[in-house]
Design a protein around this motif. Structure first.
Motif, short mmCIF file in Angstrom:
data_model
loop_
_atom_site.label_atom_id
_atom_site.label_comp_id
_atom_site.label_asym_id
_atom_site.label_seq_id
_atom_site.Cartn_x
_atom_site.Cartn_y
_atom_site.Cartn_z
N UNK A 110 0.83 -1.21 0.00
CA UNK A 110 0.00 0.00 0.00
C UNK A 110 0.86 1.25 0.00
N UNK A 111 1.99 1.19 0.71
CA UNK A 111 2.89 2.34 0.76
C UNK A 111 3.44 2.65 -0.63
N UNK A 112 3.83 1.61 -1.36
CA UNK A 112 4.35 1.80 -2.71
C UNK A 112 3.28 2.39 -3.61
N UNK A 113 2.05 1.90 -3.49
CA UNK A 113 0.95 2.43 -4.29
C UNK A 113 0.70 3.90 -3.97
N UNK A 121 3.40 6.01 -5.49
CA UNK A 121 3.17 6.14 -6.93
C UNK A 121 2.09 7.17 -7.23
N UNK A 122 1.03 7.18 -6.42
CA UNK A 122 -0.04 8.16 -6.60
C UNK A 122 0.49 9.57 -6.37
N UNK A 123 1.28 9.74 -5.32
CA UNK A 123 1.86 11.06 -5.03
C UNK A 123 2.75 11.52 -6.18
#
Length: 100
Positions: free
Chosen positions: A3-6, A9-11
């Motif tokens: 979730x952190x990686x996702x 990526x969104x940021x």
């Protein structure tokens, strides 16, 4: 994918979108100044290598962020993605770096 990686990526995508929106706003809000060229006068072609050399010099002189902003102003993330019709304008923008 975590979730952190996702979220990271969104940021990153949001930042890229914000940069793109800023570039569009800059282009839209720039006053248009038509330049009259005498017929038969052709500007010399400017090569990608010439522009790259000038921008690399400015970047090494401490203007990396400003060089990046110049490239983004023309809707690209890297110099090779900029349309060559803007090379003269990019060189003019780079000239003022460090002179003011």
């Amino acid at each position: 994918m975590s979730k952190t990686k996702l979220l990271l990526d969104v940021v990153e995508d949001m930042r890229a979108l914000a940069d793109s929106i800023k570039a569009v706003c800059d282009v839209v809000t720039e006053p248009e100044t038509p330049t009259a060229k005498p017929e038969g006068t052709k500007e010399p072609e400017i090569s990608l290598e010439e522009v790259r050399m000038v921008l690399a010099d400015k970047s090494q002189s401490g203007f990396t962020g400003e060089v990046r902003d110049i490239i983004k102003k023309y809707g690209a993330d890297k110099l090779s993605a900029v349309d060559k019709k803007f090379y003269a304008d990019i060189l003019k923008a780079a000239e003022v770096l460090g002179n003011g």
